[in-house]
Design an enzyme around this catalytic site. Structure first.
Site, short mmCIF file in Angstrom:
data_model
loop_
_atom_site.label_atom_id
_atom_site.label_comp_id
_atom_site.label_asym_id
_atom_site.label_seq_id
_atom_site.Cartn_x
_atom_site.Cartn_y
_atom_site.Cartn_z
NE ARG A 220 5.96 1.60 6.11
CZ ARG A 220 6.47 0.46 5.59
NH1 ARG A 220 6.74 -0.55 6.63
NH2 ARG A 220 5.92 0.17 4.55
CB CYS A 276 2.58 -5.62 7.36
SG CYS A 276 3.44 -6.96 6.07
#
Length: 310
Positions: A220, A276
């Site tokens: 990611r 995040c």
């Protein structure tokens, strides 16, 4: 309700007065922390927790959550949970309302709203809180961070989660909601100190005195996949320390290993800011950092999902 757990004998230790250009981190700019409790923090093992169950000033909180089936955690809690555990939902209890074009996926709630949630569960200043999930603390760490940031330091994450509890052979019971009178928690630290907004994050990522850390998995971060947010990638200038790497066999790694992991960061906690996807699993990196060093780095709670709004 009088507390039954004993406090540690250590006194307050004044930190050196420091200033921070971008993030307000009062616990690292002259803030005097309360003496840490003698009970295990920031993690507790199943073996340490089991003898404490049933104490009137112990509050166990189940934070299990599935991003793709948001009702799953509550169903699992209703079927089988640690004895006396109450359930908190990531979206409903640990996040504020999503404002289109303004917030990320899990914005922090208003402090008063969070206090009301914790009051329904009977939280008091002397309450020892243990939080758990089924993801190695990836969700539970959000609640741990919220309480710590607001000044309730009597909180620990169950190391290894519900799996460790089951592996130790301890009982699980159907979850039941608390029916007692609510309390009125008073958090000493104000509105979630230790955080950076988008503009502050944009400044610090360009400052060599700070390190911005992306806590998501490497694919990611590299933009190779993005299962949740509309655009893949990461904030320019951020390094990557995936939060699952804090774990070994489902439990937090030893302090020595975590210190090696975080050795690439700035020397002072306040100069490291974690993010995040939506401000949840970054708290696991903060948990691991705190376990390793006893200090609290910064958090960009809006994270990638807010950053994309521009």
């Amino acid at each position: 309700m009088a507390g039954k757990f004993s406090e540690g004998a250590g006194g307050e230790e004044e930190l050196e007065e420091k200033s921070l250009n971008y993030c307000w981190l009062p616990y690292l700019s002259g803030y005097k922390p309360l003496p840490m409790p003698s009970l295990p923090t920031p993690i507790i093992s199943a073996e340490e927790l089991y003898p404490l169950t049933g104490q009137s000033d112990l509050l166990i909180l189940d934070c299990r959550h599935n991003l793709f089936d948001t009702g799953a955690g509550r169903r699992l809690w209703a079927e089988a949970a640690l004895p006396g555990a109450q359930y908190l939902h990531l979206d409903e209890d640990l996040s504020g309302p999503i404002l289109p074009g303004q917030t990320g996926r899990h914005p922090l709630p208003e402090t008063a709203d969070f206090a009301a949630v914790m009051g329904k569960l009977g939280l008091e200043a002397a309450t020892y809180v243990v939080v758990y999930d089924d993801k190695g603390g990836g969700i539970a760490a959000r609640l741990w961070w919220m309480l710590m940031a607001l000044g309730h330091e009597r909180v620990a994450v169950l190391d290894g989660g519900i799996q460790a509890w089951e592996a130790a052979g301890y009982p699980l019971l159907p979850g039941k909601e608390r029916t007692g009178a609510p309390t009125q928690p008073r958090f000493p630290n104000g509105d979630f100190p230790g955080t950076c907004d988008r503009a502050q994050t944009d400044k610090l990522r360009q400052d060599p005195a700070f390190t911005l850390i992306d806590s998501r998995t490497a694919p990611r971060y590299r933009g190779e996949e993005e299962p949740i947010d509309p655009v893949a990638g990461h904030i320019e200038g951020a390094i990557n320390l995936p939060w699952p790497d804090n774990l070994k066999d489902g439990k937090l790694r030893p302090r020595e290993e975590l210190r090696e992991r975080f050795a690439v960061l700035q020397a002072e906690a306040r100069q490291n800011v974690f993010y995040c996807g939506s401000g949840v699993t970054a708290c696991h990196n903060i948990l691991a950092y705190h376990y390793a060093y006893g200090e609290m780095p910064g958090l960009y709670p809006g994270s990638w999902s807010e950053w994309l709004i521009g």
